[in-house]
Design a protein around this motif. Structure first.
Motif, PDB file in Angstrom:
ATOM      1  N   VAL A  31      32.012 141.192   7.324  1.00 30.90           N
ATOM      2  CA  VAL A  31      31.722 139.760   7.372  1.00 30.90           C
ATOM      3  C   VAL A  31      32.931 139.048   6.765  1.00 30.90           C
ATOM      4  O   VAL A  31      33.320 139.340   5.626  1.00 30.90           O
ATOM      5  N   GLN A  71      33.353 134.766  10.625  1.00 28.00           N
ATOM      6  CA  GLN A  71      33.539 135.776  11.662  1.00 28.00           C
ATOM      7  C   GLN A  71      32.733 137.009  11.281  1.00 28.00           C
ATOM      8  O   GLN A  71      32.630 137.327  10.087  1.00 28.00           O
ATOM      9  N   VAL A  72      32.185 137.720  12.255  1.00 28.64           N
ATOM     10  CA  VAL A  72      31.490 138.977  11.939  1.00 28.64           C
ATOM     11  C   VAL A  72      31.951 140.074  12.882  1.00 28.64           C
ATOM     12  O   VAL A  72      32.312 139.818  14.043  1.00 28.64           O
ATOM     13  N   SER A  74      31.457 143.632  15.186  1.00 31.52           N
ATOM     14  CA  SER A  74      30.547 143.851  16.320  1.00 31.52           C
ATOM     15  C   SER A  74      29.235 144.502  15.905  1.00 31.52           C
ATOM     16  O   SER A  74      28.235 144.363  16.598  1.00 31.52           O
ATOM     17  N   VAL A  77      24.519 142.836  11.822  1.00 29.39           N
ATOM     18  CA  VAL A  77      23.231 142.382  12.363  1.00 29.39           C
ATOM     19  C   VAL A  77      22.614 141.218  11.577  1.00 29.39           C
ATOM     20  O   VAL A  77      21.848 140.436  12.135  1.00 29.39           O
ATOM     21  N   ASN A  78      22.944 141.111  10.308  1.00 33.25           N
ATOM     22  CA  ASN A  78      22.217 140.148   9.471  1.00 33.25           C
ATOM     23  C   ASN A  78      22.905 138.808   9.247  1.00 33.25           C
ATOM     24  O   ASN A  78      22.323 137.914   8.629  1.00 33.25           O
ATOM     25  N   PHE A  79      24.137 138.686   9.702  1.00 28.57           N
ATOM     26  CA  PHE A  79      24.881 137.451   9.433  1.00 28.57           C
ATOM     27  C   PHE A  79      25.535 136.933  10.699  1.00 28.57           C
ATOM     28  O   PHE A  79      25.934 137.707  11.572  1.00 28.57           O
ATOM     29  N   ARG A  80      25.663 135.624  10.739  1.00 30.94           N
ATOM     30  CA  ARG A  80      26.326 134.957  11.874  1.00 30.94           C
ATOM     31  C   ARG A  80      27.291 133.924  11.341  1.00 30.94           C
ATOM     32  O   ARG A  80      27.079 133.401  10.229  1.00 30.94           O
ATOM     33  N   PRO A  81      28.301 133.563  12.114  1.00 25.87           N
ATOM     34  CA  PRO A  81      29.178 132.475  11.671  1.00 25.87           C
ATOM     35  C   PRO A  81      28.341 131.243  11.326  1.00 25.87           C
ATOM     36  O   PRO A  81      27.372 130.914  12.019  1.00 25.87           O
ATOM     37  N   ASP A  83      26.607 130.985   8.462  1.00 25.32           N
ATOM     38  CA  ASP A  83      25.644 131.299   7.399  1.00 25.32           C
ATOM     39  C   ASP A  83      26.241 131.008   6.029  1.00 25.32           C
ATOM     40  O   ASP A  83      27.422 131.271   5.778  1.00 25.32           O
ATOM     41  N   GLU A 138      29.111 144.225   5.349  1.00 27.52           N
ATOM     42  CA  GLU A 138      27.858 143.467   5.460  1.00 27.52           C
ATOM     43  C   GLU A 138      26.855 143.778   4.350  1.00 27.52           C
ATOM     44  O   GLU A 138      26.171 142.886   3.842  1.00 27.52           O
ATOM     45  N   LYS A 143      22.443 136.142   1.139  1.00 25.53           N
ATOM     46  CA  LYS A 143      22.256 134.789   1.675  1.00 25.53           C
ATOM     47  C   LYS A 143      21.973 133.821   0.539  1.00 25.53           C
ATOM     48  O   LYS A 143      21.162 134.105  -0.344  1.00 25.53           O
TER      49      LYS A 143
END
Ligand code: NAP
Ligand code: ZN
Length: 352
Positions: A31, A71-72, A74, A77-81, A83, A138, A143
């Motif tokens: 991440v 940026q994450v 490939s 699974v738990n984070f996205r741009p 967050d 990750e 969060k």
């Protein structure tokens, strides 16, 4: 790839100065975080001033990090741009030993990879949060609840979880009598957390200067040790949390807890403590330590803080103020955590 602007110690005994470094290639489970804020923990000062041992120089300190995912990889699974996230003291661990599986990555048998001042499992030095960006596996990203602003949340990533762990472990709840020794970064968060758990909180401080603040933070009682020796309050507390960054008398704290009560030491001064056997044996008192906290506990603590509107009391500073902020922390002048607005870190400086 563009260089990351940071504040670094580039020479032993030196000051923190602007510097840049090349971030690692994004791994599948990485991440990438645009850092917004970084708290100044007293441990950063112990490390930068090489009070414990020699530092891994060049060094980018900082383990109280909040920011936004940019940026994450490939496999993330738990984070996205976008967050809102935090990173604390650790950035990797083996993930398979009994301690990692129990959510106590800080005791990883392979040694956890700390956020700075060590080499990661790839052999590269880790770089901390006094920077515009950090890239972290990750598993070590948490969060930040929407209810918490990123600036007051940053100190929770170390001061929060470090005080949360012993409060939970030693069963603090409604009516528990807790004393917090030292009202600094860790201490003031400990007061807020213990109060929110329902405890009766006493602050023990060197002088009367922080009395009003302590009461506002949630303490019911206040002892200024310049006037009241701690050993005059025999058997008063179920739990004493020592957050003092210098050598201090733990015997007084042991005498201040009830029989079978507990003193938890969090402070990491350079000085040795001395222990009187009677202070421990009389009343079956327990002297315990506590070392930061695992990732799951960090998330639980942040969620609790979100529900109870608990953030740190901070002084927001610019990058240019970081060296003077160190002196002010040591002098006990910061109320109660200095937090760097990392957008003020200039571009330029040495390439690490
Ligand atoms: P801090 O913000 O500087 O607070 C320390 C407090 O200790 C001061 O505000 C002061 O409180 C008191 N104090 C300082 N010097 C003193 C002295 N000579 N005599 C008596 N009291 C003194 O530091 P922090 O960031 O909270 O960190 C505290 C300690 O915990 C540091 O040693 C740090 O390395 C360690 N730490 C441990 C862990 C862990 O996992 N165990 C994690 C983070 C930090 P009053 O003015 O109220 O007396
Ligand atoms: Zn810390």
């Amino acid at each position: 790839m563009s260089l990351v602007s940071a504040l670094a110690l580039t020479v032993s005994g030196g000051q923190l100065e602007p510097a840049r470094y090349e971030p690692r290639e994004l791994r599948d489970d990485d991440v990438r975080i645009d850092i917004a804020y970084a708290g100044i923990c007293h441990s950063d000062i112990h490390v930068v001033r090489e009070e414990w041992h020699a530092a891994l120089i060049p060094l980018v300190p900082g383990h109280e990090i909040t920011g936004v995912v940019s940026q994450v990889g490939s496999a993330v699974v738990n984070f996205r741009p976008g967050d809102r996230v935090g990173v604390g003291n650790m950035v990797d661990s083996c993930g398979t030993c009994e301690f990692c599986l129990a959510g106590q990555e800080q005791f990883c048998v392979t040694d956890p990879v700390m956020t700075y001042n060590v080499r990661g499992y790839d052999g590269e030095p880790t770089r901390g949060g006094y920077a515009r960006q950090v890239t972290v596996t990750e598993r070590f990203v948490v969060k930040v609840p929407d209810a918490l602003a990123l600036d007051v949340a940053a100190p929770l990533l170390c001061a929060g979880v470090t005080t949360w762990e012993p409060l939970v472990r030693w069963g603090v709840g409604a009516g528990t009598r807790v004393a917090v020794v030292g009202l600094g970064g860790l201490g003031h968060v400990a007061v807020k957390l213990a109060k929110a758990m329902g405890a009766h909180v006493t602050v023990v401080s060197r002088s009367a200067a922080k009395r009003a603040d302590a009461l506002t933070l949630g303490a019911s009682d206040y002892l200024a040790t310049e006037k009241t020796a701690l050993d005059t309050v025999h058997s008063s507390f179920d739990l004493v949390i020592n957050t003092v960054s210098s050598g201090i008398d733990l015997n007084d704290m042991l005498r201040a807890v009830r029989p079978m009560g507990v003193v938890v030491n969090l402070g990491l001064p350079v000085e040795m403590y001395s222990l009187h056997p009677y202070a421990l044996v009389q009343g079956n008192r327990v002297l315990a330590g506590s070392n930061i906290g695992g990732v799951a506990a960090t998330q639980e603590m942040l969620d609790f803080c979100g529900e109870h509107a608990i953030g740190a009391e901070i002084e927001l500073i610019d990058a240019a103020e970081v060296n003077t902020a160190y002196d002010r922390v040591v002098a006990g002048a910061v109320r109660y955590r200095a937090v760097i607005d990392v957008s003020t870190i200039p571009d330029g400086g040495k390439i690490l």
